[in-house]
Design an enzyme around this catalytic site. Structure first.
Site, short mmCIF file in Angstrom:
data_model
loop_
_atom_site.label_atom_id
_atom_site.label_comp_id
_atom_site.label_asym_id
_atom_site.label_seq_id
_atom_site.Cartn_x
_atom_site.Cartn_y
_atom_site.Cartn_z
N HIS A 203 50.02 39.50 11.94
CA HIS A 203 48.82 38.66 12.07
C HIS A 203 48.27 38.28 10.69
CE1 HIS A 203 49.26 40.99 15.76
NE2 HIS A 203 48.55 40.07 16.39
N HIS B 243 46.86 33.19 13.96
CA HIS B 243 46.38 34.49 14.45
C HIS B 243 47.47 35.56 14.45
CE1 HIS B 243 44.64 37.60 17.05
NE2 HIS B 243 45.84 37.61 17.61
N GLU C 154 30.04 55.40 29.82
CA GLU C 154 31.15 56.35 29.68
C GLU C 154 32.12 55.92 28.58
OE1 GLU C 154 30.34 54.80 32.53
OE2 GLU C 154 29.39 56.39 33.72
N HIS D 13 33.29 58.10 44.80
CA HIS D 13 33.02 59.14 43.81
C HIS D 13 34.04 60.28 43.84
CE1 HIS D 13 29.34 56.96 43.42
NE2 HIS D 13 28.73 57.89 42.70
#
Ligand SMILES: Cc1ncc(C[n+]2csc(CCOP(=O)(O)OP(=O)(O)O)c2C)c(N)n1
Ligand SMILES: [Mg+2]
Length: 680
Positions: free
Chosen positions: A50, A281, A428, A490
């Site tokens: 890159h 890129h 999280e 859950h």
């Protein structure tokens, strides 16, 4: 491969590029061009990589590394150095060029010539451990930025503990459009803003280009307004104007908030036709474009070589921090907390820890507590947190469920970093990334909690912890259908298998309080990878009363041997070990002698010698019991074994009902053994 190449007349960036390239050719610009030339050469030689980002950010890197970043190339691991994180890790050649040019060890020109080749430290994306100056592995976009938040937080915590004379450094991040588009950037920015981590600066490569083309194809966010809303100071700058860049960095140094500098750049600056386009890129420029770029940049040195005056200027930049480091070493030598500082930075547990853990295990063996393993974990924390001052806890808004907070820890708040508990919020992914950053920074041992099911939300950070072999400890409660009424959203069923599939991770699922203490002990001592403590919501009996040896240290062991010759072996983990013990008792009443094996950590058990494993598993028919999908259990059960577990997702009902309805019961285990033995 290369995107569409814009013709010069149709590429609006080229007029702007011409104005930038017409600026006076200073030594500082030639230092930046050295980075560009190395990036071009390395990517051409590798035929992959890159070039665009290093060419675009070279001026920013030159001002930061040349004037502001606190480091001494002679000791890239100096504890009080500034941390530099390349969050847009695809531009790895920028970092390798900087490490090489400033004279850091482990980054020779030959290494750069071998960019992206077998055994080169110059991997496709920066990898922690490949060279001492690489602070963290990056490449999955957004991760570096979120990891840097943890580094900046660790700096504040250690400064509060040891004082500014030992700990006073900054964290700098290069990030691209991709990093800011990723969701984790929101979590990270929100946390850093709330905690007021003012020594964290993100330099955003504002080039409006990503792989598909113009970023406006997909993103119209006002990043400055967004970060300002997160509580950051923000500033725009021309990313190719060294004086303006220096001004923006000075602004960041003064800021009382974390700072985002949006630096307007042209991706692939110098490329005669491709600059400003996605074509630069992620592919080599190609011989003609590469030659044209060097010409446009006024760079006439041969490939992989640096003119002496430029090389010298870069080496001088590398030595800029030498005096500061020497002064720091003198302060350390006289510092009253020197021993503690060095111990914590080396990641060595204190003597007091070993005593606290031994006392706790003896106490548990004597008191035989009946409790959920999440409560057992809290008991462990109550004993070890006071003994290990570098333990820093937290939870993603589930403190009362994960039971991760111990009285007296003190909560970390803006301007108040003497505490040791972090309310990460419902973040999280950001929490796990910040924990990685804290571990990488050193001097703290992070643990954090959430529900086991939501490891899905932090998996990318867990994976990097595993790849980088960092000591982070995750307290993952509510580990099965045993959580009951909250239902299948859950209830983890595939998560044990998923986490066990990840290399370098130790997944611990203890069966009672003593095993929980043993597993915590193993997690804390484990310095070469993340540990997951998978814990129950529901109460469990004490199954063990022998505190002498840490039996979990072999990953699995015979908890209860058969009274006579083994007719079968029941193998279980966590809450299902109780079920296996009940089945053993029932079978014994029917005259069948079976053994129960507890297998709290598969990874460690798999590392034991063949003879030990054969002894534990035995040659009699085997039945495995775990309230989860059976994926992977064939490893222990063999082709003829029987698995008792979850057929698919769980359901919402009281835990006892779920165990019964899904057939994870002692009766089912008894029936399975009898069937295997032809006694049905
Ligand atoms: C999580 C993640 N998703 C996708 C990718 C693949 N990828 C690498 S770079 C990139 C585009 C990044 O754009 P930007 O950050 O603006 O980089 P620039 O082209 O400006 O250097 C993508 C999608 C990745 N590395 N990580
Ligand atoms: Mg971009």
């Amino acid at each position: 491969m290369a995107g569409p190449v814009e013709l010069s007349g149709e590429n609006p960036a080229l007029a702007e590029q011409a104005r930038i390239l017409a600026r006076p050719m200073t030594l500082e610009r030639r230092m930046a061009n050295a980075i560009r030339a190395l990036a071009i050469d390395a990517v051409e030689a590798a035929r992959s990589g890159h070039p665009g980002m290093p060419m675009g950010m070279a001026d920013l890197a030159t001002v930061l590394w040349g004037k502001v970043l606190k480091f001494d190339a002679a000791d890239p691991r100096w504890p009080d150095r500034d941390r530099f994180v390349l969050s847009n890790g695809h531009g790895s050649m920028l970092l390798y060029a900087l490490l090489h040019l400033t004279g850091q060890p482990g980054m020779t020109m030959d290494d750069i010539r071998r960019f992206r080749q077998w055994h080169s430290p110059c991997a496709g994306h920066p990898e922690f451990g490949e060279a001492p100056g690489i602070e963290t592995t990056t490449g999955p976009l957004g991760q570096g930025l979120a990891t840097a938040v943890g580094m900046a937080l660790a700096e504040r915590l250690l400064a509060a503990r040891f004082g500014r004379s030992l700990v006073d450094h900054r964290t700098w991040v290069f990030a691209g459009d991709g990093c800011l588009m990723e969701g984790v950037s929101h979590e990270a920015a929100g946390l850093a803003g709330r905690l007021g981590l003012n020594k964290l600066t993100v330099i955003f490569d504002d080039n409006s280009i990503s792989i598909d083309g113009d970023t406006h194809l997909s993103c119209a966010d006002d990043h400055l307004k967004r970060f300002a809303a997160h509580g950051w100071a923000v500033k725009k700058v021309d990313g190719h104007d060294p004086a303006a860049i220096a001004g923006a960095l000075a602004f960041a140094l003064r800021s009382r908030k974390p700072t985002l500098i949006a630096a307007r750049t042209i991706i692939g600056l110098g490329a005669p036709t491709k600059a400003g386009t996605a074509a630069t890129h992620g592919s080599p420029l190609g011989a003609a474009e590469a030659a044209g770029a060097k010409q446009a940049l006024g760079w006439d040195a041969p490939a992989f070589s640096i003119p002496e005056d430029v090389a010298q200027a870069w080496r001088a930049a590398g030595a800029r921090g030498a005096a500061a480091r020497r002064a720091w070493l003198k302060r350390l030598a006289k510092h009253p907390q020197r021993g503690e500082f060095e111990r914590a930075m080396a990641g060595k547990l204190p003597e007091a820890y070993h005593e606290a853990m031994a006392t706790l295990r003896a106490e548990i063996a004597a008191s035989k507590p009946k409790m959920a393993t999440r409560q057992s974990s809290q008991k462990v924390l109550e004993a070890v947190v006071p003994a290990v001052p570098e333990l820093v806890g937290g939870s993603a808004d589930l403190t009362g469920s994960n039971l991760t907070l111990v009285k007296g820890m003190g909560v970390v708040a803006p301007g108040s970093f003497a505490g040791r508990y972090i309310h990460y919020g419902v973040r999280e992914h950001g929490m796990a990334a910040a924990m990685n950053g804290m571990a990488l920074h050193g001097g703290v041992i992070p643990y954090g909690g959430t529900f086991f099911c939501f490891t899905d939300y932090m998996r990318p950070s867990l994976r990097l912890a595993a790849l980088m072999r960092q000591r982070v400890i995750h307290v993952l409660t509510h580990d099965s259908i045993g959580l009951g009424e909250d239902g299948p959203t859950h209830q983890p069923v595939e998560h044990l298998a998923a986490m066990r599939a990840m290399p370098n991770v130790a997944v611990f699922r203890p069966a009672d309080t003593l095993e929980t203490a043993e597993c915590w002990d193993l997690a804390l001592r484990r310095t070469d990878g993340p540990s997951l403590l998978v814990l129950t919501r529901q109460g469990l009996p004490a199954l063990r009363t022998d505190a002498g040896e840490n039996r979990s240290a072999r990953g699995g062991y015979v908890l209860a041997e058969a009274e006579g010759a083994r007719a079968a072996t029941l193998i279980a983990t966590g809450s299902e070990v109780e079920i296996a013990m009940a089945a053993r008792a029932a079978l014994s009443r029917d005259g069948l002698d079976v053994a129960v094996v507890s297998l709290p950590c598969w990874e460690i058990f798999a590392e034991q010698d063949e003879a030990y494993r054969a002894l534990v598993l035995g040659s009699a028919p085997r039945v495995g019991i775990e309230a989860a999908c059976g994926f992977g259990w064939e490893r222990w059960l063999g082709p003829d074994g029987v698995f008792i577990g979850m057929p698919g997702f769980g359901a919402s009902a009281p835990a006892e009902v779920l165990y019964k309805e899904f057939g994870i019961t002692a009766e089912a285990a008894v029936a399975a053994v009898k069937k295997l033995l032809g006694r049905a």
